[in-house]
Design an enzyme around this catalytic site. Structure first.
Site, PDB file in Angstrom:
ATOM      1  N   GLN A 190       1.812  -1.229   4.285  1.00 36.12           N
ATOM      2  CA  GLN A 190       2.455  -1.928   5.039  1.00 36.12           C
ATOM      3  C   GLN A 190       1.825  -2.959   5.584  1.00 36.12           C
ATOM      4  O   GLN A 190       2.608  -3.631   6.776  1.00 36.12           O
ATOM      5  CB  GLN A 190       2.578  -0.289   5.527  1.00 36.12           C
ATOM      6  CG  GLN A 190       3.569   0.827   5.104  1.00 36.12           C
ATOM      7  CD  GLN A 190       2.306   1.457   4.211  1.00 36.12           C
ATOM      8  OE1 GLN A 190       1.093   1.151   3.623  1.00 36.12           O
ATOM      9  NE2 GLN A 190       2.950   2.992   3.654  1.00 36.12           N
ATOM     10  N   ASP A 231       1.667   9.750  13.446  1.00 39.42           N
ATOM     11  CA  ASP A 231       2.926  10.596  12.792  1.00 39.42           C
ATOM     12  C   ASP A 231       2.629  11.756  13.544  1.00 39.42           C
ATOM     13  O   ASP A 231       3.464  12.405  13.161  1.00 39.42           O
ATOM     14  CB  ASP A 231       2.310  10.076  10.956  1.00 39.42           C
ATOM     15  CG  ASP A 231       3.213   9.431  10.665  1.00 39.42           C
ATOM     16  OD1 ASP A 231       1.961   7.714  10.802  1.00 39.42           O
ATOM     17  OD2 ASP A 231       4.003   9.067   9.781  1.00 39.42           O
ATOM     18  N   ASN A 241      -2.633   9.261  11.385  1.00 40.16           N
ATOM     19  CA  ASN A 241      -2.212   8.088  11.189  1.00 40.16           C
ATOM     20  C   ASN A 241      -2.037   7.180   9.803  1.00 40.16           C
ATOM     21  O   ASN A 241      -3.246   8.242   9.418  1.00 40.16           O
ATOM     22  CB  ASN A 241      -1.761   6.914  12.359  1.00 40.16           C
ATOM     23  CG  ASN A 241      -1.366   5.839  11.814  1.00 40.16           C
ATOM     24  OD1 ASN A 241      -0.339   5.789  11.603  1.00 40.16           O
ATOM     25  ND2 ASN A 241      -2.042   4.238  11.844  1.00 40.16           N
TER      26      ASN A 241
END
Ligand code: MRU
Length: 340
Positions: A190, A231, A241
């Protein structure tokens, strides 16, 4: 700015993040099952964006269910709830949609209109919330500084603007010169694919490193602050996370570098006392034994692939939210922003 997700004419459109940065393709979704599949398969990802997608999936489910909506509703809800377990924004959005369902379920036409409106409202609100995170958070950065980030907590992970990258954008909009170092973020990349791409779109200076280089650059004094998203954050400030965040937090502590978590209140799960209670998603082994399309380990290889880890609160300098910047002790600070 490119739309990450959009509701148009009773369809949901998403930018296919699996193809970035090579191709920019919008995918049309005509039913909630397609939306659920896109959340699971990472067409859309990042906690706040997953929340928006979940809300739009619920609305689409009701739109298409017609007369069967009362019978279909629990199936729609369950299908979307089972896509990804860690990002609490998904369940937060489902709860918001469920409240509306309970309130208007006696009148299909009213319910249908309310669900569509609410999903779009969640989308619009998220951009505003991220701007506020940027406004509140940019004070932690000085002009000339370099920020390390892990994964993508930017516009692509939200309805727009971003959380961790929202703080960077907030600083840049306030005239500060900020450079970003992006961890590539194995296994799903990502950082390399998304963070680098979106910062390049905005002409914010960004340099890509592999995950194992962070300590080296910290030891050379090249990193002034770490900012990541989350998250799910427990009531005591422990923050889940992307896998690898915990290692970065330890490195930051060792090198005396401030470590910030930027996230909306909807990422805070006050029902969980600490991070040990946060469910951690395990993903397919193919993400590890392949580097994109290239096989890098034999099929029979045993693999671990947790998608997230939990950074304990004592490694976190502050949590930046739309309601303000929370410093330790986080339990008291988090309770304060929820009670104000
Ligand atoms: O697996 P992903 O790509 O959904 O993981 C995303 C992250 O870990 C982000 O840092 C987090 O969701 C915050 S997004 C603002």
């Amino acid at each position: 700015m490119y739309p990450v997700i959009e509701w148009k004419n009773d369809k949901v459109y998403m930018l296919d993040q699996r193809l970035l940065p090579v191709e920019e393709v919008m995918i049309e979704h005509s039913n909630y099952r397609e939306v659920a599949a896109s959340i699971k398969d990472m067409v859309i990802r990042g906690a706040p964006a997953i929340g928006v997608a979940a809300a739009m999936g619920m609305a689409l489910g009701i739109v298409n269910a017609g007369e069967d909506y009362l019978k279909e509703y629990p199936v729609i809800h369950k299908t979307i709830a089972e896509t990804r377990p860690t990002a609490v924004n998904l369940f937060w959005a489902l709860d918001r949609m469920d409240k509306l369902f309970q309130q208007y379920k006696d009148d299909y036409q009213v319910l249908r209109a309310k669900m569509i409106e609410e999903a779009q409202q969640i989308d619009r609100d998220d951009v505003e919330i991220n701007r506020k995170i940027g406004e509140n958070g940019h004070v932690v950065l000085k002009s000339g500084q370099t920020v390390l980030t892990h994964c993508n907590a930017g516009a692509l992970a939200t309805a727009g603007y971003g959380t961790a990258l929202g703080v960077v954008r907030g600083a840049v909009e306030n005239g500060k010169k900020i450079s970003v170092i992006a961890d590539e973020t194995r296994p799903y990349l990502q950082g390399a694919r998304l963070t680098v791409w979106e910062l390049q779109q905005d002409n914010i200076p960004v340099t890509l490193i592999t995950d194992n280089m962070a300590g080296y650059f910290m030891s050379k004094g090249k990193i002034d602050a770490v900012i990541v998203g989350a998250d799910r954050i427990a009531a005591n400030g422990d923050a889940a996370n992307k896998i690898g965040t915990y290692s970065v937090a330890i490195l930051a502590k060792y090198h005396n570098i401030p470590f910030y978590v930027a996230a909306p209140k909807s990422t805070i799960d006050i029902t969980l006392e600490s991070g040990v209670q946060i469910p951690i998603e395990e993903r397919a082994k193919e993400e590890v034994i392949f580097f994109r399309e290239q096989r890098i380990a034999r099929e029979e290889t045993e693999v671990f692939n947790p998608a997230f880890d939990v950074t304990p609160n004592h490694l976190i300098t502050a949590i930046i939210t739309e309601a303000g910047v929370v410093y330790p002790d986080f339990k008291t600070g988090i309770a304060r922003i929820f009670n104000s």
